[in-house]
Design a protein around this motif. Structure first.
Motif: not given
Ligand code: ADP
Ligand code: MG
Length: 685
Positions: A309-310, A386-390, A411-415, A538-542
């Protein structure tokens, strides 16, 4: 433009070269494509009564009375009153008492600076001063404002760029004439010169259109190459469905939502299939993607395979690692031997981890970019997530996929992005959508306010902290910057410490900190040893700190809607009611309206659709960038029209010449290589 050292420019020595390098400019090719973040416009000057508040203005006026000089607590302030039949404007300068004799009575000057209003009184602070003739010489110009890092000044970039544009052969046109005319694209050298030093707004718009087109075009060509490689690839890691995953689902402290269950079914089916999985899960923040990743990893493990998991940040990696360990323990899975691999691991730790992954002892690996470094070897790596792929480029995705026999890719994206765009931008992946949020949670309460409301916000934060909760404050900048009037993380933390009692611990967090430092601060925040975290995006991601209930976003006008929605997703993760305060430092009605969309809705997909509708190519620069997928100049929302055109152009091109081997496409091939080289991406090399 070929690779060539920056040192070949006059005035750039070893030290300056280093400064440029820190901004990601390592050679002339990269310099040429380092585009301005914004433009400073020298507008036609207005009389004192016509200035606009909260904006930069150029104002002209005749000096009737010479300025007065006053002393406020050791600070000398020079004050000039401008007045004519249109109205009044006060102008102030700090530490410049000599202006008293420079500004002649009866003289006409142009002053250019930001105007603010206090108690109904308008004041221009510390403006530049021009004689009437001096201003005439610059009027109408658009000057580039570059994104900067510490030590690198705008002047330095302008100087280097001017030299580059004047003295070098830049690009050779690589798009065929008929294509340029069909899509209304200007010539490439015109585009690169005008993007830096535009002759007019019109020229700028044309230049931008061309460069946006090219960026999408190259990206989509890379994607096509990727798809070609992965499509129809056989799955060398056939998996059976296992009881263990059912058991884990049973044991969760909550029921999976319908959406989660249906996506899990898709994943299970993919993993069992004969074809390799290449799937994207698009799920709003907080929709519960992590557990799906863990289930897939458990499935791989139960079938005897390794999985990785990256994630894009060390903080997030550590967080996922801990949740995974807990989940395994709760379910009696004792021999998966999960490891956490990060850049900040010591050499010794790394060596041990490398050994465990290579030998196959470690069956689950969680980490950052460190996972794709050459030294890491895997043993029957069957699944890569891969998490939060963008945050990851196409290239990084393939690198991991190329370790050993190609693995299944998730690939997991929260966008959330509108489906029409997702199909183009994720052209190589099957898409699952996770739309609903777990129902137990209370919807976040939002408000949009301006800076006058700050004291109330602070009182509110203090009350929430007294109740045991925590607060995020987001600022757009790391360090105070003279040119830009927006809040910085460092300065803001200092200010907050003066406002709040000392027992409330306040700490800054930003991307330029050392990884260890960031980790330590995030750990402290997660453990409630820090009550207010003042951070950049920087806290935006996950990050997941369910005890945080307030998110205050300063200069909300500087972020795209989708990004604001992401940020907001850091709260509302626990049982308690959460709040998001969008503080905007710019009274424009249009901006208020945009922010109101967030105020009304907590649904990321709905917001994405609105964002797409609202934005046209009219919103060119800076603040409106959605920040999605990290395009350099293109914005998937504002430029969605160009995106469709580029996608069509790519399809046509590849139909005729799938591997770009025809002589007429030679130049294009070279340009494509340069593009991916600039991005440190070598899918076409
Ligand atoms: P994201 O999709 O943003 O990555 P997470 O996977 O981090 O979201 O989940 C957010 C929180 O919601 C976590 O604390 C997780 O345990 C919890 N969660 C996940 N699924 C459910 C569910 N079906 N019901 C209740 N809580 C859930
Ligand atoms: Mg997540």
């Amino acid at each position: 433009m070929q690779k060539e050292s920056l040192r070949t420019l006059k005035g750039i020595g070893e030290k300056t070269e280093k400064l440029f390098e820190r901004a990601g400019i390592g050679d002339l090719n990269q310099l040429l494509h380092y585009y301005p973040r914004d433009y400073d416009a020298y507008e036609m000057p207005v009389p004192p009564g016509r200035v606009k508040e909260n904006e930069k203005n150029a104002v002209f006026g005749r000096i009737v009375r010479v300025p007065s000089v006053k002393n406020y607590g050791g600070k000398s302030v020079t004050i000039l009153q401008l007045e004519d039949e249109t109205g009044k404007l006060q102008i102030t300068w700090f530490h410049m008492p000599f202006l008293r004799s420079t500004l002649k009575r009866g003289g006409v000057y142009v002053f250019r600076g930001r105007v603010t209003a206090k108690n109904g009184r308008r004041n221009m602070e510390h403006p530049e001063i021009f004689t009437a003739a001096g201003y005439e010489a610059v009027e109408g110009q658009l000057r580039p404002v570059y994104p900067l890092t510490a030590g690198l000044t705008n002047k330095m970039v302008v100087k280097a760029m001017t030299q580059l544009l004047e003295e070098r052969q830049l690009e050779t046109e690589y798009l065929p004439e008929d294509q340029r005319s069909r899509y209304g694209l200007c010539e490439i050298n015109y585009a690169v010169s005008q993007i830096h030093f535009p002759d007019s707004r019109d020229a700028l718009a044309q230049a931008r259109r061309r460069l946006v087109f090219d960026e999408f075009f190259f990206f989509l060509l890379g994607l096509a190459r990727l798809r070609e490689r992965t499509e129809e690839m056989e799955n060398h890691y056939p998996m059976k469905a296992v009881w263990k995953t059912e058991e884990v689902i049973e044991n969760l402290p909550y029921r999976l939502t319908k959406g989660q269950l249906s996506v899990w079914n898709e994943l299970e089916r993919d993993l069992k299939g004969r074809k390799l999985m290449n799937r994207l899960i698009q799920g709003d923040v907080g929709s519960g993607k992590t557990i799906l990743a863990f289930l897939a990893m458990i499935q791989a493990f139960e079938n005897g395979y390794q999985s990785a998991l990256m994630v894009p940040t060390e903080v997030l990696a550590a967080q996922h690692y801990e949740s995974l360990c807990r989940l395994l323990e709760e379910n009696g899975i004792t021999d998966a031997c999960p490891v956490l691999l990060r850049g900040s691991c010591t050499a010794k730790e790394k060596r041990e981890i490398y050994e465990q992954t290579a030998s196959g002892k470690a069956k689950m690996i969680i980490g950052t970019h460190a996972l794709i470094q050459e030294k890491v070897e895997y043993d029957r790596l069957a699944l890569v997530i891969t998490d939060e792929q963008h945050r990851f480029g196409v290239r990084q995705r393939t690198l991991l996929a190329e370790k050993g026999d190609p693995p299944n890719v998730l690939v997991m994206s929260a966008t959330p992005i509108p489906r029409t765009l997702a199909i183009i931008l994720y052209g190589d992946l099957d898409i699952s959508v996770l739309r609903e949020l777990p129902s137990r949670r209370l919807p976040i309460k939002n408000c949009v306010v301006d800076t006058a409301w700050r004291p109330n916000a602070y009182r509110f934060m203090e009350r929430e902290i007294a109740a045991g909760h925590q607060v995020y404050v987001i600022c757009p900048m790391v360090e105070e910057n003279e040119e830009l009037d927006c809040e910085s993380v460092m300065e803001y933390s200092r200010k907050l410490r003066e406002v709040f009692p000392p027992e409330i611990r306040i700490e800054p967090l930003h991307g330029q900190m050392k990884a260890r430092e960031k980790n330590r601060i995030m750990e402290d925040f997660a453990a409630n040893r820090i009550q207010i975290l003042v951070s950049t995006t920087v806290v935006e991601v996950g990050v997941n700190v369910p005890n945080a209930t307030v998110m205050l976003i300063e200069n909300a006008e500087r972020f795209g809607l989708a990004q604001l929605h992401q940020l907001r997703g850091r709260v509302g993760r626990g049982e308690a009611q959460s709040y998001c305060i969008f503080m905007q430092g710019n009274g424009q009605k249009e901006i208020m309206e945009r922010l109101q969309i967030l105020n009304r809705s907590n649904d990321g997909f709905a917001i994405a659709e609105e964002d797409l509708k609202l934005r046209g190519p009219g919103d060119l620069f800076g603040v409106r960038q959605s920040g999605i997928m990290d395009f350099q100049i293109a914005d998937i929302y504002a430029d969605s029209g160009v995106l469709r055109e580029a996608s069509e152009a790519v399809r046509e091109l590849l139909e005729l010449d799938p591997d770009l081997s025809l002589p007429q496409n030679l130049k294009l091939r070279q340009a494509l290589q340069n593009y991916f080289e600039r991005q440190n991406d070598d899918i076409w090399l």
